[in-house]
Design a protein around this motif. Structure first.
Motif, PDB file in Angstrom:
ATOM      1  N   ASP A 108     -14.459  -6.076  -0.759  1.00  0.00           N
ATOM      2  CA  ASP A 108     -13.252  -5.451  -1.654  1.00  0.00           C
ATOM      3  C   ASP A 108     -13.412  -4.172  -2.308  1.00  0.00           C
ATOM      4  O   ASP A 108     -12.617  -3.284  -2.149  1.00  0.00           O
ATOM      5  CB  ASP A 108     -12.916  -6.637  -2.428  1.00  0.00           C
ATOM      6  N   VAL A 109     -14.955  -3.729  -2.665  1.00  0.00           N
ATOM      7  CA  VAL A 109     -14.948  -2.949  -3.147  1.00  0.00           C
ATOM      8  C   VAL A 109     -15.098  -1.538  -2.247  1.00  0.00           C
ATOM      9  O   VAL A 109     -14.548  -0.461  -2.526  1.00  0.00           O
ATOM     10  CB  VAL A 109     -16.578  -2.902  -4.123  1.00  0.00           C
ATOM     11  N   VAL A 110     -15.715  -1.815  -0.817  1.00  0.00           N
ATOM     12  CA  VAL A 110     -15.630  -0.805   0.111  1.00  0.00           C
ATOM     13  C   VAL A 110     -14.235  -0.514   0.353  1.00  0.00           C
ATOM     14  O   VAL A 110     -13.964   0.554   0.461  1.00  0.00           O
ATOM     15  CB  VAL A 110     -16.413  -1.347   1.210  1.00  0.00           C
ATOM     16  N   TYR A 111     -13.374  -1.443   0.618  1.00  0.00           N
ATOM     17  CA  TYR A 111     -11.836  -1.066   0.644  1.00  0.00           C
ATOM     18  C   TYR A 111     -11.327  -0.293  -0.387  1.00  0.00           C
ATOM     19  O   TYR A 111     -10.568   0.361  -0.107  1.00  0.00           O
ATOM     20  CB  TYR A 111     -11.178  -2.642   0.902  1.00  0.00           C
ATOM     21  N   ASP A 112     -11.735  -0.477  -1.521  1.00  0.00           N
ATOM     22  CA  ASP A 112     -11.117   0.205  -2.662  1.00  0.00           C
ATOM     23  C   ASP A 112     -11.593   1.731  -2.687  1.00  0.00           C
ATOM     24  O   ASP A 112     -10.980   2.611  -2.789  1.00  0.00           O
ATOM     25  CB  ASP A 112     -11.543  -0.391  -3.709  1.00  0.00           C
ATOM     26  N   TYR A 113     -12.761   1.904  -2.247  1.00  0.00           N
ATOM     27  CA  TYR A 113     -13.214   3.284  -1.902  1.00  0.00           C
ATOM     28  C   TYR A 113     -12.524   3.931  -0.931  1.00  0.00           C
ATOM     29  O   TYR A 113     -12.077   4.844  -1.049  1.00  0.00           O
ATOM     30  CB  TYR A 113     -14.881   2.945  -1.368  1.00  0.00           C
ATOM     31  N   TYR A 114     -12.224   3.165   0.411  1.00  0.00           N
ATOM     32  CA  TYR A 114     -11.474   3.914   1.362  1.00  0.00           C
ATOM     33  C   TYR A 114      -9.968   4.299   0.702  1.00  0.00           C
ATOM     34  O   TYR A 114      -9.635   5.284   0.975  1.00  0.00           O
ATOM     35  CB  TYR A 114     -11.263   2.973   2.443  1.00  0.00           C
ATOM     36  N   GLU A 115      -9.306   3.474   0.039  1.00  0.00           N
ATOM     37  CA  GLU A 115      -8.126   3.713  -0.651  1.00  0.00           C
ATOM     38  C   GLU A 115      -8.260   4.912  -1.450  1.00  0.00           C
ATOM     39  O   GLU A 115      -7.384   5.669  -1.422  1.00  0.00           O
ATOM     40  CB  GLU A 115      -7.616   2.367  -1.375  1.00  0.00           C
ATOM     41  N   GLN A 116      -9.264   4.919  -2.370  1.00  0.00           N
ATOM     42  CA  GLN A 116      -9.412   5.886  -3.391  1.00  0.00           C
ATOM     43  C   GLN A 116      -9.766   7.142  -2.673  1.00  0.00           C
ATOM     44  O   GLN A 116      -9.138   8.333  -3.348  1.00  0.00           O
ATOM     45  CB  GLN A 116     -10.432   5.636  -4.324  1.00  0.00           C
ATOM     46  N   LYS A 117     -10.356   7.385  -1.581  1.00  0.00           N
ATOM     47  CA  LYS A 117     -10.432   8.502  -1.051  1.00  0.00           C
ATOM     48  C   LYS A 117      -9.587   8.792   0.064  1.00  0.00           C
ATOM     49  O   LYS A 117      -9.499   9.816   0.988  1.00  0.00           O
ATOM     50  CB  LYS A 117     -11.926   8.407   0.230  1.00  0.00           C
ATOM     51  N   GLY A 118      -8.398   8.083   0.163  1.00  0.00           N
ATOM     52  CA  GLY A 118      -7.043   8.391   1.151  1.00  0.00           C
ATOM     53  C   GLY A 118      -7.464   8.366   2.349  1.00  0.00           C
ATOM     54  O   GLY A 118      -6.870   8.867   3.522  1.00  0.00           O
ATOM     55  N   LEU A 119      -8.419   7.203   2.747  1.00  0.00           N
ATOM     56  CA  LEU A 119      -8.852   7.028   4.272  1.00  0.00           C
ATOM     57  C   LEU A 119      -7.916   6.368   5.130  1.00  0.00           C
ATOM     58  O   LEU A 119      -7.838   6.152   6.213  1.00  0.00           O
ATOM     59  CB  LEU A 119     -10.197   6.484   4.465  1.00  0.00           C
ATOM     60  N   PHE A 120      -6.886   5.694   4.386  1.00  0.00           N
ATOM     61  CA  PHE A 120      -5.880   5.083   4.996  1.00  0.00           C
ATOM     62  C   PHE A 120      -4.509   5.855   5.327  1.00  0.00           C
ATOM     63  O   PHE A 120      -3.505   5.109   5.638  1.00  0.00           O
ATOM     64  CB  PHE A 120      -5.613   3.772   4.476  1.00  0.00           C
ATOM     65  N   ASN A 121      -4.691   7.089   4.857  1.00  0.00           N
ATOM     66  CA  ASN A 121      -3.643   8.043   5.083  1.00  0.00           C
ATOM     67  C   ASN A 121      -3.005   8.130   6.542  1.00  0.00           C
ATOM     68  O   ASN A 121      -3.806   8.765   7.401  1.00  0.00           O
ATOM     69  CB  ASN A 121      -3.844   9.321   4.377  1.00  0.00           C
ATOM     70  N   GLU A 122      -2.079   7.568   6.941  1.00  0.00           N
ATOM     71  CA  GLU A 122      -1.566   7.602   8.351  1.00  0.00           C
ATOM     72  C   GLU A 122      -1.271   8.844   8.980  1.00  0.00           C
ATOM     73  O   GLU A 122      -1.291   9.196  10.147  1.00  0.00           O
ATOM     74  CB  GLU A 122      -0.568   6.601   8.453  1.00  0.00           C
ATOM     75  N   SER A 123      -0.828   9.761   7.997  1.00  0.00           N
ATOM     76  CA  SER A 123      -0.471  11.158   8.412  1.00  0.00           C
ATOM     77  C   SER A 123      -1.410  12.088   8.554  1.00  0.00           C
ATOM     78  O   SER A 123      -1.414  13.069   9.290  1.00  0.00           O
ATOM     79  CB  SER A 123       0.406  11.644   7.227  1.00  0.00           C
ATOM     80  N   ASP A 124      -2.726  11.624   8.324  1.00  0.00           N
ATOM     81  CA  ASP A 124      -4.142  12.355   8.530  1.00  0.00           C
ATOM     82  C   ASP A 124      -4.545  11.768   9.799  1.00  0.00           C
ATOM     83  O   ASP A 124      -5.190  10.913  10.254  1.00  0.00           O
ATOM     84  CB  ASP A 124      -5.091  12.048   7.380  1.00  0.00           C
ATOM     85  N   GLU A 125      -4.533  12.812  10.804  1.00  0.00           N
ATOM     86  CA  GLU A 125      -4.972  12.381  12.290  1.00  0.00           C
ATOM     87  C   GLU A 125      -6.667  12.908  12.525  1.00  0.00           C
ATOM     88  O   GLU A 125      -7.087  12.430  13.541  1.00  0.00           O
ATOM     89  CB  GLU A 125      -4.204  13.190  13.612  1.00  0.00           C
ATOM     90  N   GLU A 126      -7.315  13.218  11.414  1.00  0.00           N
ATOM     91  CA  GLU A 126      -8.575  13.667  11.350  1.00  0.00           C
ATOM     92  C   GLU A 126      -9.415  12.474  11.708  1.00  0.00           C
ATOM     93  O   GLU A 126      -9.377  11.636  11.017  1.00  0.00           O
ATOM     94  CB  GLU A 126      -9.061  14.400  10.319  1.00  0.00           C
ATOM     95  N   GLU A 127     -10.559  12.640  12.364  1.00  0.00           N
ATOM     96  CA  GLU A 127     -11.381  11.413  12.455  1.00  0.00           C
ATOM     97  C   GLU A 127     -12.287  11.658  11.088  1.00  0.00           C
ATOM     98  O   GLU A 127     -12.444  12.379  10.599  1.00  0.00           O
ATOM     99  CB  GLU A 127     -12.629  11.977  13.434  1.00  0.00           C
ATOM    100  N   VAL A 128     -12.325  10.214  10.637  1.00  0.00           N
ATOM    101  CA  VAL A 128     -13.049   9.875   9.367  1.00  0.00           C
ATOM    102  C   VAL A 128     -14.399   9.875   9.325  1.00  0.00           C
ATOM    103  O   VAL A 128     -14.997   9.188  10.359  1.00  0.00           O
ATOM    104  CB  VAL A 128     -12.274   8.492   8.863  1.00  0.00           C
TER     105      VAL A 128
END
Length: 105
Positions: free
Chosen positions: A41-61
């Motif tokens: 859950d904390v790893v998922y929170d980290y991703y959310e906080q960093k905006g890694l689930f932003n669908e408009s961003d097509e850049e490789e993570v």
């Protein structure tokens, strides 16, 4: 396949089984199912906080594993979790390996 579609294949129980399978034996006995779910859950929170689930961003993570580990350590301390700092890399790496096996990132 999009990240959103990949996330639907994520199964918390499978993640816990996977992580337990890759942990050193002494850590398998040290941490409960709930402890491992906390880390996922904390790893998922980290991703959310960093905006890694932003669908408009097509850049490789590109994930910074050390940053994720330090974030997880801070969260565990703040939340009063009994997870040793020296064990967190194993738990986080297990989660990242599980995600990689699904093709999430």
């Amino acid at each position: 396949m999009s990240q959103e579609e990949d996330l639907f294949t994520y199964d918390e129980d499978d993640a816990v089984k996977y992580i337990l399978n890759v942990l050193p034996q002494e850590l398998k006995e040290k941490y409960s199912h709930d402890d491992i779910v906390y880390v996922t859950d904390v790893v998922y929170d980290y991703y959310e906080q960093k905006g890694l689930f932003n669908e408009s961003d097509e850049e490789e993570v590109e994930l910074d594993e050390n940053d994720i580990i330090e974030y997880a350590r801070k969260c565990a301390r703040k939340d009063g979790m009994n997870i040793a700092d020296e064990d967190m890399p194993f738990l986080v790496r297990g989660e990242l390996d599980y995600e990689e096996s699904l093709g999430v990132f």
